[in-house]
Design a protein around this motif. Structure first.
Motif, PDB file in Angstrom:
ATOM      1  N   LEU A  83       0.848  -1.189   0.000  1.00  0.00           N
ATOM      2  CA  LEU A  83       0.000   0.000   0.000  1.00  0.00           C
ATOM      3  C   LEU A  83       0.885   1.240   0.000  1.00  0.00           C
ATOM      4  N   LEU A  84       0.791   2.031  -1.066  1.00  0.00           N
ATOM      5  CA  LEU A  84       1.489   3.312  -1.140  1.00  0.00           C
ATOM      6  C   LEU A  84       0.570   4.396  -0.601  1.00  0.00           C
ATOM      7  N   VAL A  85       1.105   5.235   0.278  1.00  0.00           N
ATOM      8  CA  VAL A  85       0.316   6.311   0.867  1.00  0.00           C
ATOM      9  C   VAL A  85       0.947   7.647   0.503  1.00  0.00           C
ATOM     10  N   VAL A  86       0.188   8.478  -0.210  1.00  0.00           N
ATOM     11  CA  VAL A  86       0.626   9.834  -0.543  1.00  0.00           C
ATOM     12  C   VAL A  86       0.084  10.780   0.522  1.00  0.00           C
ATOM     13  N   ASP A  87       0.958  11.467   1.202  1.00  0.00           N
ATOM     14  CA  ASP A  87       0.578  12.355   2.307  1.00  0.00           C
ATOM     15  C   ASP A  87       0.444  13.786   1.778  1.00  0.00           C
ATOM     16  N   ALA A  88      -0.798  14.202   1.509  1.00  0.00           N
ATOM     17  CA  ALA A  88      -1.050  15.558   1.031  1.00  0.00           C
ATOM     18  C   ALA A  88      -1.391  16.497   2.178  1.00  0.00           C
ATOM     19  N   VAL A  89      -1.227  16.035   3.417  1.00  0.00           N
ATOM     20  CA  VAL A  89      -1.445  16.880   4.590  1.00  0.00           C
ATOM     21  C   VAL A  89      -0.139  17.533   5.027  1.00  0.00           C
ATOM     22  N   ASN A  90       0.942  16.765   5.022  1.00  0.00           N
ATOM     23  CA  ASN A  90       2.225  17.256   5.535  1.00  0.00           C
ATOM     24  C   ASN A  90       3.211  17.633   4.444  1.00  0.00           C
ATOM     25  N   ALA A  91       2.824  17.497   3.184  1.00  0.00           N
ATOM     26  CA  ALA A  91       3.666  17.892   2.056  1.00  0.00           C
ATOM     27  C   ALA A  91       2.906  18.905   1.206  1.00  0.00           C
ATOM     28  N   GLY A  92       3.634  19.883   0.663  1.00  0.00           N
ATOM     29  CA  GLY A  92       3.015  20.907  -0.157  1.00  0.00           C
ATOM     30  C   GLY A  92       2.646  20.408  -1.538  1.00  0.00           C
ATOM     31  N   PRO A  93       1.910  21.221  -2.317  1.00  0.00           N
ATOM     32  CA  PRO A  93       1.447  20.805  -3.646  1.00  0.00           C
ATOM     33  C   PRO A  93       2.568  20.411  -4.590  1.00  0.00           C
ATOM     34  N   GLU A  94       3.680  21.149  -4.577  1.00  0.00           N
ATOM     35  CA  GLU A  94       4.787  20.824  -5.482  1.00  0.00           C
ATOM     36  C   GLU A  94       5.376  19.458  -5.141  1.00  0.00           C
ATOM     37  N   THR A  95       5.525  19.176  -3.856  1.00  0.00           N
ATOM     38  CA  THR A  95       6.064  17.885  -3.437  1.00  0.00           C
ATOM     39  C   THR A  95       5.125  16.754  -3.825  1.00  0.00           C
ATOM     40  N   VAL A  96       3.819  16.951  -3.603  1.00  0.00           N
ATOM     41  CA  VAL A  96       2.840  15.924  -3.953  1.00  0.00           C
ATOM     42  C   VAL A  96       2.837  15.679  -5.455  1.00  0.00           C
ATOM     43  N   SER A  97       2.944  16.745  -6.239  1.00  0.00           N
ATOM     44  CA  SER A  97       2.976  16.599  -7.696  1.00  0.00           C
ATOM     45  C   SER A  97       4.200  15.795  -8.133  1.00  0.00           C
ATOM     46  N   PHE A  98       5.336  16.077  -7.519  1.00  0.00           N
ATOM     47  CA  PHE A  98       6.556  15.316  -7.832  1.00  0.00           C
ATOM     48  C   PHE A  98       6.389  13.855  -7.445  1.00  0.00           C
ATOM     49  N   GLU A  99       5.782  13.607  -6.294  1.00  0.00           N
ATOM     50  CA  GLU A  99       5.561  12.230  -5.851  1.00  0.00           C
ATOM     51  C   GLU A  99       4.697  11.469  -6.852  1.00  0.00           C
ATOM     52  N   ARG A 100       3.678  12.128  -7.376  1.00  0.00           N
ATOM     53  CA  ARG A 100       2.788  11.470  -8.326  1.00  0.00           C
ATOM     54  C   ARG A 100       3.537  11.068  -9.592  1.00  0.00           C
ATOM     55  N   GLN A 101       4.453  11.925 -10.037  1.00  0.00           N
ATOM     56  CA  GLN A 101       5.269  11.582 -11.212  1.00  0.00           C
ATOM     57  C   GLN A 101       6.135  10.361 -10.927  1.00  0.00           C
ATOM     58  N   GLN A 102       6.711  10.324  -9.739  1.00  0.00           N
ATOM     59  CA  GLN A 102       7.585   9.206  -9.375  1.00  0.00           C
ATOM     60  C   GLN A 102       6.789   7.914  -9.156  1.00  0.00           C
ATOM     61  N   ILE A 103       5.572   8.046  -8.673  1.00  0.00           N
ATOM     62  CA  ILE A 103       4.723   6.865  -8.524  1.00  0.00           C
ATOM     63  C   ILE A 103       4.392   6.281  -9.889  1.00  0.00           C
ATOM     64  N   ASP A 104       4.104   7.162 -10.855  1.00  0.00           N
ATOM     65  CA  ASP A 104       3.866   6.695 -12.231  1.00  0.00           C
ATOM     66  C   ASP A 104       5.077   5.919 -12.750  1.00  0.00           C
ATOM     67  N   LYS A 105       6.260   6.442 -12.460  1.00  0.00           N
ATOM     68  CA  LYS A 105       7.486   5.772 -12.881  1.00  0.00           C
ATOM     69  C   LYS A 105       7.610   4.414 -12.207  1.00  0.00           C
TER      70      LYS A 105
END
Length: 373
Positions: A108-130
């Motif tokens: 289970l991958l958990v993206v934390d959009a509470v403690n990370a800003g929008p730019e960080t979350v956007s980068f995480e989403r790109q890396q998850i796609d990878k």
């Protein structure tokens, strides 16, 4: 970003209010929203078997590897393992090596959009796609994705090894919900901690009953620790925090959940901020020892037998490293040491007979009424 450690003394002032509206019902709190069913979603099960056999034993999933970033090793035998419970050797009652993709593991991958800003979350989403596109789009184990926001936890469909389907589900998600950041000051930190622990509790409650071993990988800088020398807690507050430490530790162990913390900020955080959690990794045995730092994300990850790692220019690679931690591994059980106190803490250590190897599993457990010789 506001340095929350400058507000430690204020933590003592507001701790009472915080504890009883956030932590009092932690094991049962939290909200999970399911995304609309997708083709890759697993069918609903009429009844799930319990995550662990109620046999009074302590069951451990043990990874053995060289101490520095080494790959897990196989072909060890029961004779290679010695279990120490509070430094006393225990008799191993069952032993099973598990290797390769025969392992019944869910990720289970958990993206934390509470403690990370929008730019960080956007980068995480790109890396998850990878990450989803690795191995030709076929993942090693069934994987699902959850996103934590101030509205609760949203699941992106069911578990699937189809990386393309998972990527498609992620593309449909709009995390336009409010993201809390450090500009909110101390009160924002307090609020983020509540959302984070509620979300963790909800995920444990949902994933724990699923059969087999689970790897819960958090992409998060971690939630505020709100702890330190200036924080003052009274005995009642410490008792409440201790009760939640015990509950989370027990639920993770019984649900066979190993947590992993990947900090996407890495070197962008100060050394003090990134390593502050290390003061709380050691297990606590009584309420007078606890603080909110004992519920920190990297603390829980390390105590569960997982890893706490910082971003190193390859976030997708770090996710794969955590997944690779899944096998080979060893399923080991033993009867818990005798004890006459409820929630008595027992420190665990596993010695490996072969040189150059270390074992990683849960660092301890809290004795429950049904356990003990």
């Amino acid at each position: 970003m506001v340095n929350i450690y400058k507000h430690r003394r204020r933590a003592g002032i507001h701790a009472a209010m915080f504890l009883f509206w956030c932590l009092a019902a932690l094991p049962a709190s939290g909200t999970i929203f399911a995304q609309q069913p997708s083709p890759m979603a697993a069918p609903q099960e009429a009844a799930r078997p319990p995550a662990a056999v109620n046999d009074g034993l302590i069951h451990l999933d043990v990874v053995v590897a060289p101490p520095k970033n080494g790959a897990p090793v196989k072909d060890l035998t029961q004779a290679d393992f010695t279990i120490l419970d509070n430094k006393a050797a225990q008799t191993i009652t069952s032993f099973r090596p598990v290797s390769g993709r025969e392992a019944k593991v869910e990720v289970l991958l958990v993206v934390d959009a509470v403690n990370a800003g929008p730019e960080t979350v956007s980068f995480e989403r790109q890396q998850i796609d990878k990450f989803f596109g690795g191995e030709g789009g076929t993942l090693a184990y069934p994987t699902s994705l959850a996103v934590l926001t101030d509205k609760g936890v949203q699941m992106m469909g069911g578990f699937s090894a189809d990386g393309k389907a998972l990527s498609a589900a992620l593309d449909k998600f709009d995390n336009g919900l409010r993201i809390i950041n450090g500009s909110a000051g101390y009160y924002g930190a307090e609020e983020r901690l509540k959302y984070s622990l509620d979300g963790l509790s909800a995920l444990i409650g949902t994933e724990g009953p699923r059969p087999g071993r689970k790897l819960m990988i958090w992409l998060s800088p971690g939630w505020p620790l709100l702890s330190g020398p200036g924080t003052e807690l009274d005995a009642k507050q410490q008792q409440q925090i201790f009760a939640n430490v015990v509950a989370i530790s027990t639920q993770l162990r019984e649900g066979r959940i190993t947590m992993y913390s990947i900090n996407p900020l890495g070197g962008n955080e100060s050394l003090f901020r990134a390593s502050y959690y290390e003061d709380y990794v050691k297990g606590v045995s009584k309420p007078s020892q606890v603080s909110l730092g004992n519920l920190g994300l990297p603390v829980l990850a390390m105590q569960s037998g997982g890893l706490a790692v910082d971003y190193n220019n390859d976030l997708a690679g770090l996710m794969q490293r955590c997944v690779s931690d899944s096998a080979p591994y060893y399923e080991i059980a033993f009867a818990p040491a005798a004890g006459d106190k409820r929630d008595e803490y027992h420190h665990l250590e596993i010695k490996i007979a072969k040189p150059g190897l270390v074992a990683r599993t849960r660092q301890g457990y809290y004795l429950q009424p049904s356990q003990g010789k």
